[in-house]
Design a protein around this motif. Structure first.
Motif, PDB file in Angstrom:
ATOM      1  N   CYS A  18      15.312   7.954   0.171  1.00 47.27           N
ATOM      2  CA  CYS A  18      14.275   7.096   0.711  1.00 47.27           C
ATOM      3  C   CYS A  18      14.735   5.987   1.597  1.00 47.27           C
ATOM      4  O   CYS A  18      15.869   5.603   1.508  1.00 47.27           O
ATOM      5  CB  CYS A  18      13.184   6.665  -0.152  1.00 47.27           C
ATOM      6  SG  CYS A  18      13.830   5.384  -1.323  1.00 47.27           S
ATOM      7  N   CYS A  39      14.380   2.766   1.380  1.00 44.04           N
ATOM      8  CA  CYS A  39      15.011   1.725   0.361  1.00 44.04           C
ATOM      9  C   CYS A  39      16.242   2.258  -0.211  1.00 44.04           C
ATOM     10  O   CYS A  39      17.076   1.168   0.105  1.00 44.04           O
ATOM     11  CB  CYS A  39      13.933   1.239  -0.615  1.00 44.04           C
ATOM     12  SG  CYS A  39      13.224   2.354  -1.858  1.00 44.04           S
ATOM     13  N   LYS A  86       6.675  13.767   1.247  1.00 43.24           N
ATOM     14  CA  LYS A  86       6.141  12.686   0.560  1.00 43.24           C
ATOM     15  C   LYS A  86       6.338  13.040  -0.952  1.00 43.24           C
ATOM     16  O   LYS A  86       5.403  13.969  -1.060  1.00 43.24           O
ATOM     17  CB  LYS A  86       4.834  12.225   1.256  1.00 43.24           C
ATOM     18  CG  LYS A  86       4.366  11.141   0.703  1.00 43.24           C
ATOM     19  CD  LYS A  86       3.040  10.469   1.473  1.00 43.24           C
ATOM     20  CE  LYS A  86       2.642   9.036   1.089  1.00 43.24           C
ATOM     21  NZ  LYS A  86       1.734   8.432   2.067  1.00 43.24           N
ATOM     22  N   GLU A  87       6.250  12.020  -1.728  1.00 44.85           N
ATOM     23  CA  GLU A  87       6.199  12.161  -3.175  1.00 44.85           C
ATOM     24  C   GLU A  87       5.631  11.010  -3.639  1.00 44.85           C
ATOM     25  O   GLU A  87       6.104   9.746  -3.659  1.00 44.85           O
ATOM     26  CB  GLU A  87       7.509  12.413  -3.879  1.00 44.85           C
ATOM     27  CG  GLU A  87       7.529  12.855  -5.138  1.00 44.85           C
ATOM     28  CD  GLU A  87       8.714  12.947  -5.884  1.00 44.85           C
ATOM     29  OE1 GLU A  87       9.295  12.334  -6.901  1.00 44.85           O
ATOM     30  OE2 GLU A  87       9.513  14.100  -5.737  1.00 44.85           O
ATOM     31  N   ASN A  88       4.185  10.979  -3.896  1.00 49.82           N
ATOM     32  CA  ASN A  88       3.698   9.902  -4.463  1.00 49.82           C
ATOM     33  C   ASN A  88       3.544   8.659  -3.491  1.00 49.82           C
ATOM     34  O   ASN A  88       3.091   9.022  -2.296  1.00 49.82           O
ATOM     35  CB  ASN A  88       4.018   9.044  -5.928  1.00 49.82           C
ATOM     36  CG  ASN A  88       4.052  10.137  -6.860  1.00 49.82           C
ATOM     37  OD1 ASN A  88       3.001  10.869  -7.196  1.00 49.82           O
ATOM     38  ND2 ASN A  88       4.832  10.400  -7.898  1.00 49.82           N
ATOM     39  N   LYS A  89       4.283   7.697  -3.418  1.00 49.25           N
ATOM     40  CA  LYS A  89       4.300   6.633  -2.483  1.00 49.25           C
ATOM     41  C   LYS A  89       5.463   6.466  -1.708  1.00 49.25           C
ATOM     42  O   LYS A  89       5.631   5.517  -0.862  1.00 49.25           O
ATOM     43  CB  LYS A  89       3.851   5.282  -3.236  1.00 49.25           C
ATOM     44  CG  LYS A  89       2.409   5.085  -3.848  1.00 49.25           C
ATOM     45  CD  LYS A  89       2.022   3.693  -3.967  1.00 49.25           C
ATOM     46  CE  LYS A  89       0.385   3.827  -4.480  1.00 49.25           C
ATOM     47  NZ  LYS A  89      -0.073   2.472  -4.815  1.00 49.25           N
ATOM     48  N   LYS A  90       6.420   7.510  -2.062  1.00 50.75           N
ATOM     49  CA  LYS A  90       7.847   7.327  -1.387  1.00 50.75           C
ATOM     50  C   LYS A  90       7.893   8.426  -0.536  1.00 50.75           C
ATOM     51  O   LYS A  90       7.359   9.592  -0.664  1.00 50.75           O
ATOM     52  CB  LYS A  90       8.906   7.541  -2.571  1.00 50.75           C
ATOM     53  CG  LYS A  90       9.156   6.389  -3.417  1.00 50.75           C
ATOM     54  CD  LYS A  90      10.398   6.251  -4.128  1.00 50.75           C
ATOM     55  CE  LYS A  90      10.855   5.136  -4.576  1.00 50.75           C
ATOM     56  NZ  LYS A  90      12.066   5.246  -5.018  1.00 50.75           N
ATOM     57  N   VAL A  91       8.744   8.272   0.542  1.00 55.77           N
ATOM     58  CA  VAL A  91       8.715   9.373   1.395  1.00 55.77           C
ATOM     59  C   VAL A  91      10.508   9.446   1.540  1.00 55.77           C
ATOM     60  O   VAL A  91      11.445   8.413   1.534  1.00 55.77           O
ATOM     61  CB  VAL A  91       8.560   8.778   2.927  1.00 55.77           C
ATOM     62  CG1 VAL A  91       8.976  10.024   3.937  1.00 55.77           C
ATOM     63  CG2 VAL A  91       7.118   8.484   3.083  1.00 55.77           C
TER      64      VAL A  91
END
Length: 114
Positions: free
Chosen positions: A57, A59, A89-94
Motif C-alpha cells: 500500500c 503507506c 481495495k481491501e477495507n480502507k487500504k488500497v
C-alpha cells in the motif's frame, strides 16, 4: 568533408527496401520511447522493484522508500495510467502490484547492461 558522411550518393535500393519492410510503424516507436521515458525515473524504478517483490500500500511504500505518501501516490498514478501497476481495495487500504511482470524483465535487462 566529414568522415561519417557519404561522399557519393549511391543508394542500394534493395537494401533500403529490405530494411524498410522490417521496420516498425511510427506509433510503435513512439509508444516504446514513451515507455522508456516512464521508466527513466529513479523513484518509479524503485516502486516497480518493490512491487515486484510484494503487493504494497502507499503507506508501506512511503516508509520503505523514504518518500512522502503524496509523492508515492503521484508516481503510482502515473504507473497506473500506463498499465504498469494495478490496485485492489481491501477495507480502507488500497494495495498495488505489478500489472505485468514483463516490465521488470525489461528493467532487469537494463541493469544487466551496466
Amino acid at each position: 568533408m566529414a568522415k561519417d558522411i557519404c561522399e557519393i550518393k549511391s543508394l542500394r535500393e534493395d537494401v533500403i527496401e529490405e530494411v524498410y519492410k522490417e521496420m516498425l510503424d511510427n506509433e510503435a516507436y513512439e509508444n516504446t520511447a514513451n515507455l522508456f521515458k516512464l521508466l527513466g525515473d529513479y523513484n518509479r524504478l524503485r516502486i516497480i522493484n518493490a512491487l515486484k517483490i510484494n503487493e504494497l500500500c502507499v503507506c508501506e511504500l512511503s516508509i520503505l522508500l523514504d518518500m512522502s505518501q503524496s509523492s508515492i501516490s503521484h508516481q503510482l498514478r502515473i504507473l497506473r495510467d500506463h498499465n504498469i501497476v494495478k490496485s485492489r481495495k481491501e477495507n480502507k487500504k488500497v494495495f498495488y502490484s505489478l500489472n505485468n511482470s514483463n516490465i521488470f524483465k525489461l528493467i532487469q535487462k537494463g541493469i544487466e547492461l551496466e
